[in-house]
Scaffold this motif. Sequence first.
Motif, mmCIF file in Angstrom:
data_model
loop_
_atom_site.group_PDB
_atom_site.id
_atom_site.type_symbol
_atom_site.label_atom_id
_atom_site.label_comp_id
_atom_site.label_asym_id
_atom_site.label_seq_id
_atom_site.Cartn_x
_atom_site.Cartn_y
_atom_site.Cartn_z
ATOM 1 N N ILE A 102 -18.156 51.431 -18.038
ATOM 2 C CA ILE A 102 -18.798 50.427 -17.040
ATOM 3 C C ILE A 102 -17.531 49.844 -16.374
ATOM 4 N N MET A 103 -17.637 49.647 -15.142
ATOM 5 C CA MET A 103 -16.518 48.983 -14.233
ATOM 6 C C MET A 103 -17.159 47.999 -13.563
ATOM 7 N N THR A 104 -16.438 46.670 -13.515
ATOM 8 C CA THR A 104 -17.337 45.590 -12.817
ATOM 9 C C THR A 104 -16.267 44.785 -12.070
ATOM 10 N N GLY A 105 -16.650 43.814 -11.141
ATOM 11 C CA GLY A 105 -15.830 42.980 -10.601
ATOM 12 C C GLY A 105 -16.313 42.652 -8.922
ATOM 13 N N GLY A 106 -15.632 41.704 -8.572
ATOM 14 C CA GLY A 106 -16.078 41.043 -7.437
ATOM 15 C C GLY A 106 -15.210 41.510 -6.391
ATOM 16 N N SER A 107 -14.273 42.498 -6.773
ATOM 17 C CA SER A 107 -13.049 42.785 -5.663
ATOM 18 C C SER A 107 -13.419 44.142 -4.986
ATOM 19 N N GLY A 108 -14.131 43.951 -4.075
ATOM 20 C CA GLY A 108 -14.775 45.164 -3.202
ATOM 21 C C GLY A 108 -13.690 46.226 -3.179
ATOM 22 N N LEU A 109 -12.339 45.691 -2.618
ATOM 23 C CA LEU A 109 -11.642 46.666 -2.302
ATOM 24 C C LEU A 109 -11.181 47.644 -3.456
ATOM 25 N N TYR A 110 -10.849 46.872 -4.581
ATOM 26 C CA TYR A 110 -10.673 47.725 -5.777
ATOM 27 C C TYR A 110 -11.664 48.523 -6.488
ATOM 28 N N ILE A 111 -12.826 48.084 -6.241
ATOM 29 C CA ILE A 111 -14.085 48.823 -6.651
ATOM 30 C C ILE A 111 -14.340 50.221 -5.799
ATOM 31 N N ASP A 112 -13.917 49.831 -4.392
ATOM 32 C CA ASP A 112 -13.950 51.088 -3.655
ATOM 33 C C ASP A 112 -12.672 52.153 -3.947
ATOM 34 N N ALA A 113 -11.422 51.488 -4.362
ATOM 35 C CA ALA A 113 -10.362 52.353 -4.512
ATOM 36 C C ALA A 113 -10.842 53.297 -5.577
ATOM 37 N N VAL A 114 -11.396 53.014 -6.744
ATOM 38 C CA VAL A 114 -11.813 53.907 -7.932
ATOM 39 C C VAL A 114 -12.891 54.854 -7.492
ATOM 40 N N LEU A 115 -14.030 54.357 -6.673
ATOM 41 C CA LEU A 115 -15.035 55.153 -6.352
ATOM 42 C C LEU A 115 -14.610 56.205 -4.994
ATOM 43 N N ASN A 116 -14.026 55.591 -4.263
ATOM 44 C CA ASN A 116 -13.685 56.115 -2.995
ATOM 45 C C ASN A 116 -12.465 56.765 -2.651
ATOM 46 N N GLY A 117 -11.458 56.239 -3.285
ATOM 47 C CA GLY A 117 -10.029 56.775 -3.262
ATOM 48 C C GLY A 117 -9.281 56.039 -1.974
ATOM 49 N N PHE A 118 -8.115 56.192 -2.011
ATOM 50 C CA PHE A 118 -7.244 55.811 -0.745
ATOM 51 C C PHE A 118 -6.629 56.913 -0.307
ATOM 52 N N ASN A 119 -6.242 56.982 1.076
ATOM 53 C CA ASN A 119 -5.198 57.654 1.596
ATOM 54 C C ASN A 119 -3.925 57.237 1.291
ATOM 55 N N GLU A 120 -2.782 57.915 1.472
ATOM 56 C CA GLU A 120 -1.475 57.513 1.096
ATOM 57 C C GLU A 120 -1.026 56.443 2.218
ATOM 58 N N MET A 121 -0.802 55.311 1.898
ATOM 59 C CA MET A 121 -0.328 54.124 2.853
ATOM 60 C C MET A 121 1.113 54.598 3.606
ATOM 61 N N PRO A 122 1.216 54.134 4.870
ATOM 62 C CA PRO A 122 2.517 54.455 5.452
ATOM 63 C C PRO A 122 3.399 53.469 5.119
ATOM 64 N N GLU A 123 4.787 53.793 5.293
ATOM 65 C CA GLU A 123 5.712 52.829 4.873
ATOM 66 C C GLU A 123 5.610 51.637 6.202
ATOM 67 N N ILE A 124 6.117 50.516 5.576
ATOM 68 C CA ILE A 124 6.053 49.364 6.469
ATOM 69 C C ILE A 124 7.324 49.077 6.861
ATOM 70 N N ASP A 125 7.283 48.715 8.110
ATOM 71 C CA ASP A 125 8.589 48.460 8.845
ATOM 72 C C ASP A 125 8.932 47.051 8.570
ATOM 73 N N PRO A 126 10.033 46.729 7.833
ATOM 74 C CA PRO A 126 10.324 45.248 7.409
ATOM 75 C C PRO A 126 10.256 44.334 8.560
ATOM 76 N N GLU A 127 11.057 44.797 9.616
ATOM 77 C CA GLU A 127 10.879 43.817 10.690
ATOM 78 C C GLU A 127 9.544 43.520 11.233
#
Length: 304
Positions: free
Chosen positions: A99-124
């Motif tokens: 069972i997986m539970t929670g109200g954080s949709g982003l974290y639920i989606d991460a497990v069910l649907n995955g993420f692309n690799e995020m780009p490096e963020i320019d510090p500026e």
Amino acid sequence: MSLKPKYLVSIVGPTAVGKTALCIDLAKALRTEIISADSRQFYKEMSIGTAKPTELELSQVRHHFVDDRSIEVEFSAGKFEKEAMNTISELHKIKETVIMTGGSGLYIDAVLNGFNEMPEIDPEVRQDLNAKFENEGLEALLEELEKVDPKYYETVDKGNPHRVIRGLEVYLSSGEPYSSYRTGRKPNRDFNAIKIGLERPREELYARINQRVDIMMSQGLLDEVTELQDFRDKQALQTVGYKEIFDHLDGVTDLNEAVELIKRNSRRYAKRQMTWFRRDNEIKWFHPDDFQNILEYIKDQMKK
């Protein structure tokens, strides 16, 4: 002989709807354990304001990702995906269902649907956006986000500057909207997902939210937030129940105002949560008290 299929039962719903109690009952019936996908319950220092399961509840069924790290260490949805997938794989070696539970949709989606690799963020870019937030406020950032990534704008927690800035910094660093990174990859999962949503009539839910806030205050939320002032810049604390108390401690509001704002902002947050979860047509909705029908639905899906 073919391997028996494995199942991940995802239980979602708004804050205070009753996910914890139901999931404990389901875990007992299915003889399994619970993965918490609540983005604030990970942290040991945050208990009252996150409505963590009680010690009694935690003793009944094993919960993973509750109280397992310090707020001093940032933990993203991408990191959660990797760690949760490892835990789910280990559990599936000995259990048919998790069972997986929670109200954080982003974290639920991460497990069910995955993420692309995020780009490096320019510090500026990050520095400029933080400066814009300080000088012009959250509304200016929201206006910009709506123009460059309307899809993410629709679902983002509009009261959370870190989430808004995250969407903008990905776009400004890569030229691609944040939403495209979150939905582009559909990973192979070695389990079947069974998706269940919990809902209550609005008046019933809002009454539970208001009552929960009163209980949090009686349990010592003010003291908990006071002790966390050194960490107030952490993303997990830029959230409902904490930012309102910080404003009170800064002299912006009196305590009664702060409590009323927590109730109001919690109700608004619940509404945004439902907007997020309603996007997924695969979710089957139930009232949390409808335990027997929920259990039968899970077993029916497993037979299919």
